[in-house]
Design a protein around this motif. Structure first.
Motif, PDB file in Angstrom:
ATOM      1  N   VAL A 141      12.754  23.130  -5.371  1.00  0.00           N
ATOM      2  CA  VAL A 141      11.650  22.595  -4.581  1.00  0.00           C
ATOM      3  C   VAL A 141      10.601  22.081  -5.549  1.00  0.00           C
ATOM      4  CG1 VAL A 141       9.959  23.056  -2.773  1.00  0.00           C
ATOM      5  CG2 VAL A 141      12.093  24.366  -2.827  1.00  0.00           C
ATOM      6  N   ASP A 142      10.412  20.762  -5.577  1.00  0.00           N
ATOM      7  CA  ASP A 142       9.416  20.196  -6.464  1.00  0.00           C
ATOM      8  C   ASP A 142       8.031  20.338  -5.856  1.00  0.00           C
ATOM      9  OD1 ASP A 142      11.196  19.417  -8.444  1.00  0.00           O
ATOM     10  OD2 ASP A 142      11.642  17.510  -7.444  1.00  0.00           O
ATOM     11  N   VAL A 143       7.085  20.682  -6.709  1.00  0.00           N
ATOM     12  CA  VAL A 143       5.699  20.784  -6.266  1.00  0.00           C
ATOM     13  C   VAL A 143       4.922  19.657  -6.933  1.00  0.00           C
ATOM     14  CG1 VAL A 143       3.672  22.259  -6.080  1.00  0.00           C
ATOM     15  CG2 VAL A 143       5.963  23.285  -6.138  1.00  0.00           C
ATOM     16  N   ILE A 144       4.331  18.812  -6.114  1.00  0.00           N
ATOM     17  CA  ILE A 144       3.583  17.670  -6.622  1.00  0.00           C
ATOM     18  C   ILE A 144       2.097  17.951  -6.502  1.00  0.00           C
ATOM     19  CG2 ILE A 144       2.983  15.247  -6.148  1.00  0.00           C
ATOM     20  CD1 ILE A 144       5.915  14.876  -5.220  1.00  0.00           C
ATOM     21  N   SER A 145       1.392  17.654  -7.556  1.00  0.00           N
ATOM     22  CA  SER A 145      -0.069  17.745  -7.500  1.00  0.00           C
ATOM     23  C   SER A 145      -0.633  16.355  -7.210  1.00  0.00           C
ATOM     24  CB  SER A 145      -0.623  18.252  -8.839  1.00  0.00           C
ATOM     25  OG  SER A 145      -1.987  17.888  -8.958  1.00  0.00           O
ATOM     26  N   LYS A 148      -1.085  13.579  -9.872  1.00  0.00           N
ATOM     27  CA  LYS A 148      -0.132  12.520  -9.528  1.00  0.00           C
ATOM     28  C   LYS A 148       1.220  12.672 -10.225  1.00  0.00           C
ATOM     29  CE  LYS A 148      -3.880   9.285  -8.622  1.00  0.00           C
ATOM     30  NZ  LYS A 148      -4.243  10.128  -7.475  1.00  0.00           N
ATOM     31  N   ARG A 149       1.700  13.891 -10.239  1.00  0.00           N
ATOM     32  CA  ARG A 149       3.019  14.130 -10.812  1.00  0.00           C
ATOM     33  C   ARG A 149       3.564  15.466 -10.327  1.00  0.00           C
ATOM     34  NH1 ARG A 149       2.992  17.594 -15.280  1.00  0.00           N
ATOM     35  NH2 ARG A 149       0.914  18.368 -15.751  1.00  0.00           N
ATOM     36  N   THR A 150       4.856  15.638 -10.565  1.00  0.00           N
ATOM     37  CA  THR A 150       5.468  16.929 -10.262  1.00  0.00           C
ATOM     38  C   THR A 150       5.050  17.917 -11.326  1.00  0.00           C
ATOM     39  OG1 THR A 150       7.362  15.822  -9.273  1.00  0.00           O
ATOM     40  CG2 THR A 150       7.664  18.117  -9.894  1.00  0.00           C
ATOM     41  N   MET A 196       1.700   5.881  -6.034  1.00  0.00           N
ATOM     42  CA  MET A 196       3.102   6.187  -5.808  1.00  0.00           C
ATOM     43  C   MET A 196       3.638   7.070  -6.928  1.00  0.00           C
ATOM     44  SD  MET A 196       4.112   4.778  -2.996  1.00  0.00           S
ATOM     45  CE  MET A 196       3.502   3.556  -1.803  1.00  0.00           C
ATOM     46  N   ILE A 197       4.226   8.163  -6.533  1.00  0.00           N
ATOM     47  CA  ILE A 197       4.779   9.096  -7.513  1.00  0.00           C
ATOM     48  C   ILE A 197       6.294   9.037  -7.453  1.00  0.00           C
ATOM     49  CG2 ILE A 197       4.961  11.551  -8.113  1.00  0.00           C
ATOM     50  CD1 ILE A 197       2.118  11.778  -6.746  1.00  0.00           C
ATOM     51  N   LYS A 198       6.902   8.875  -8.616  1.00  0.00           N
ATOM     52  CA  LYS A 198       8.367   8.785  -8.654  1.00  0.00           C
ATOM     53  C   LYS A 198       9.011  10.098  -8.233  1.00  0.00           C
ATOM     54  CE  LYS A 198      10.845   5.875 -10.121  1.00  0.00           C
ATOM     55  NZ  LYS A 198      11.583   4.893  -9.261  1.00  0.00           N
ATOM     56  N   HIS A 199       9.999   9.982  -7.380  1.00  0.00           N
ATOM     57  CA  HIS A 199      10.764  11.174  -7.003  1.00  0.00           C
ATOM     58  C   HIS A 199      12.120  10.735  -6.471  1.00  0.00           C
ATOM     59  CE1 HIS A 199      12.029  14.767  -4.723  1.00  0.00           C
ATOM     60  NE2 HIS A 199      11.347  15.405  -5.648  1.00  0.00           N
ATOM     61  N   ASP A 257      12.720   4.603  -1.205  1.00  0.00           N
ATOM     62  CA  ASP A 257      12.538   3.814  -2.424  1.00  0.00           C
ATOM     63  C   ASP A 257      12.215   4.696  -3.625  1.00  0.00           C
ATOM     64  OD1 ASP A 257       9.900   4.563  -2.166  1.00  0.00           O
ATOM     65  OD2 ASP A 257       9.118   2.540  -1.932  1.00  0.00           O
ATOM     66  N   ASP A 258      12.466   5.998  -3.474  1.00  0.00           N
ATOM     67  CA  ASP A 258      12.281   6.959  -4.557  1.00  0.00           C
ATOM     68  C   ASP A 258      10.829   7.125  -4.989  1.00  0.00           C
ATOM     69  OD1 ASP A 258      14.887   7.731  -4.624  1.00  0.00           O
ATOM     70  OD2 ASP A 258      15.465   6.445  -6.298  1.00  0.00           O
ATOM     71  N   THR A 259       9.966   7.149  -3.996  1.00  0.00           N
ATOM     72  CA  THR A 259       8.571   7.478  -4.281  1.00  0.00           C
ATOM     73  C   THR A 259       8.019   8.416  -3.216  1.00  0.00           C
ATOM     74  OG1 THR A 259       7.755   5.574  -3.026  1.00  0.00           O
ATOM     75  CG2 THR A 259       8.018   5.257  -5.398  1.00  0.00           C
ATOM     76  N   VAL A 260       7.003   9.145  -3.631  1.00  0.00           N
ATOM     77  CA  VAL A 260       6.153   9.867  -2.687  1.00  0.00           C
ATOM     78  C   VAL A 260       4.788   9.213  -2.801  1.00  0.00           C
ATOM     79  CG1 VAL A 260       5.003  12.066  -2.206  1.00  0.00           C
ATOM     80  CG2 VAL A 260       7.419  12.034  -2.810  1.00  0.00           C
ATOM     81  N   GLY A 261       4.294   8.698  -1.697  1.00  0.00           N
ATOM     82  CA  GLY A 261       2.998   8.024  -1.718  1.00  0.00           C
ATOM     83  C   GLY A 261       1.875   8.996  -1.395  1.00  0.00           C
TER      84      GLY A 261
END
Length: 477
Positions: free
Chosen positions: A426-430, A434-436, A392-395, A376-380
């Motif tokens: 490679v995206d790095v999420i904090s 709560k974002r890339t 939920m972070i959009k990705h 669903d295009d999120t990273v929880g």
DNA sequence: TATACGGTTACTATT
DNA sequence: AATAGTCCACCGTATA
């Protein structure tokens, strides 16, 4: 051309049966010549990367499936719901007894016998060096964790800008699409194990690849997609692999075999081990099934139905190994206490809802957070004392058909999450922000890295695997 | 409720 | 340089 673009459900099942049967044949060392002579000879030319797997001319990887030849059987009037292992083709008909033993749901593990590493090996040179390396590094006592004790934070923090991808840390380890990548959990080694769609398991001994040898070794222990690789820290010469077609094998470097430890008619979608128990395997089977295989009794001690659809990942909490997280195509990720699962009505400690299938759910190194990845295009990100806090972070997780789904993994402490993107980065999420916050990019990444593993001892050592069989190993400095 | 189909996606090998 | 082949994931929709 004549064959349809898509496989019908029936054709899929048939193909699965055929492959399953191949696996059985391999186990019994009566692999038919026909399956080996599938592809026309093709010298492997080297492209962008210099390091690449090499295949013995005798044992080519099956980049072409035998489906085209065998599909014509359908036109001979095979009924749609044909039972497993029976007369699917001539090869099977020739060995009805063998087929019989496999159809039992809980066959004796020894019944099929082991597949020797020699028979599974597809490389050109000798694999003796690999065996020695695996045994060598796993026998050495582990140093203490190279980084901070609990894993809450790395001293000084990880400098993302210092992560680099050097050309010598790139290799084509297997043909085709990598489904799973894993570091051997040893502080004194850089050994990477991958499993691909064809059932190949490839090893890349990065250190030895500095010398004359390229350090790449290719095996074919399974006949279908590798769904899981599990290696325990205290037992790193034993490498478990699971396959979509219902098999779990144990590669034992000491015995030089791929033992068959479990087989089933259902698909196996994920494999894990409890960090403090070397006798049990935890894996998902079929539609929502969760099994615990107990080696001491030689059967499944537990069979639960935890989800409505396939379970894509199983992860243990580092602080309490009774706590696991599962992710499922039913759109949820759940946290469970293994001590208190009700067989009839399993109730999770926590359920995280997504709007689409969930591909992974991994605990942070400290055990206090959970990261989920969904279609669903999120990273929880789930945090809090009782995992009460979800964000939920959009990705963009639309990988399409040819790229394995993204699965966000944690780095070496709780501060960063790593996940591939469709632009070869490679995206790095904090989790805190709560974002890339950063993207690892390199001109050397010629394909999309979709599956990852962080070296359990070496901070900054990150392996990314692609759908073309490549592995990129990022390092610090 | 289950099955089928179209569409999506990127990488490799071959021409 | 361009293109054919891949095909085991998933969603939405149509059909039985």
């Amino acid at each position: 051309m004549a064959s349809s673009q898509k496989l019908t459900e029936y054709e899929r099942k048939r193909l699965e049966n055929i492959r399953r049967n191949d696996e059985m044949m391999a186990a019994l060392k009566i692999h038919s010549k026909a399956t080996e002579l599938s592809a026309s000879s093709s010298a492997k030319r080297q492209r962008v990367v210099t390091k690449s797997y090499k295949v013995s001319p005798e044992k080519k990887p099956r980049t072409q499936s035998p489906i085209v030849i065998r599909r014509s059987l359908r036109t001979r009037g095979m009924p749609p719901e044909y039972s497993d292992f029976k007369a699917l083709d001539d090869t099977v008909e020739a060995t009805p007894m063998v087929a019989k033993t496999l159809t039992q749901s809980n066959p004796s593990p020894r019944g099929l016998g082991p597949l020797s590493c020699r028979d599974a090996y597809r490389g050109t040179g000798s694999d003796k060096l690999l065996m020695e390396r695996i045994l060598g590094v796993s026998k050495k006592p582990h140093e203490d964790f190279g980084f901070e004790n609990g894993g809450d934070s790395i001293k000084g923090g990880l400098e993302l800008g210092s992560l680099s991808l050097n050309p010598e840390n790139i290799a084509r380890v297997v043909p085709g699409r990598i489904m799973n990548v894993r570091f051997l959990p040893c502080s004194n080694s850089k050994m990477i194990v991958v499993g691909n769609k064809f059932g190949d398991v490839g090893f890349w001994d990065v250190d030895s690849s500095m010398d004359k040898d390229d350090g790449i070794y290719l095996y074919h222990p399974h006949s279908g997609p590798i769904s899981g690789i599990s290696i325990q820290q205290q037992c790193s010469s034993k490498i478990f692999t699971s396959c979509y077609f219902g098999f779990i094998r144990l590669m034992d470097a000491e015995k030089e075999v791929f033992d068959l430890v479990y087989s089933s008619n259902d698909s196996i979608y994920s494999l894990s081990q409890r960090p403090d128990d070397i006798k049990c395997l935890y894996f998902s089977e079929g539609r929502g099934g969760f099994n615990i295989w107990d080696e001491r009794v030689g059967k499944c001690s537990t069979q639960w139905n935890l989800h409505e659809d396939r379970i894509n990942s199983i992860d243990f909490n580092s602080e309490n190994s009774n706590i696991i997280a599962t992710s499922s195509s039913d759109g949820t990720a759940c946290i469970w206490d293994l001590r208190s699962v009700n067989v009839d009505q399993p109730k999770p400690l926590k359920e995280v809802r997504h709007n689409r299938a969930v591909q992974s759910a991994y605990f942070s190194p400290s055990g206090s957070s959970l990261a989920t990845t969904s279609m669903d295009d999120t990273v929880g990100i789930v945090t809090g004392v009782n995992f009460d806090n979800t964000s939920m972070i959009k990705h963009n997780n639309q990988t399409g058909r040819w790229i394995s789904s993204f699965r966000a993994i944690w780095g070496w402490d709780d501060s960063y999450i790593f996940i591939g993107n469709m632009k070869r980065g490679v995206d790095v999420i904090s989790p805190a922000q709560k974002r890339t916050i950063f993207t690892l990019e390199s001109p050397h990444m010629s394909a999309i890295p979709c599956r990852f593993d962080a070296h359990p001892y070496n901070v900054g050592m990150l392996a990314g695997a692609t759908s073309g069989g490549q592995v990129y190993m990022w390092t610090l400095g």
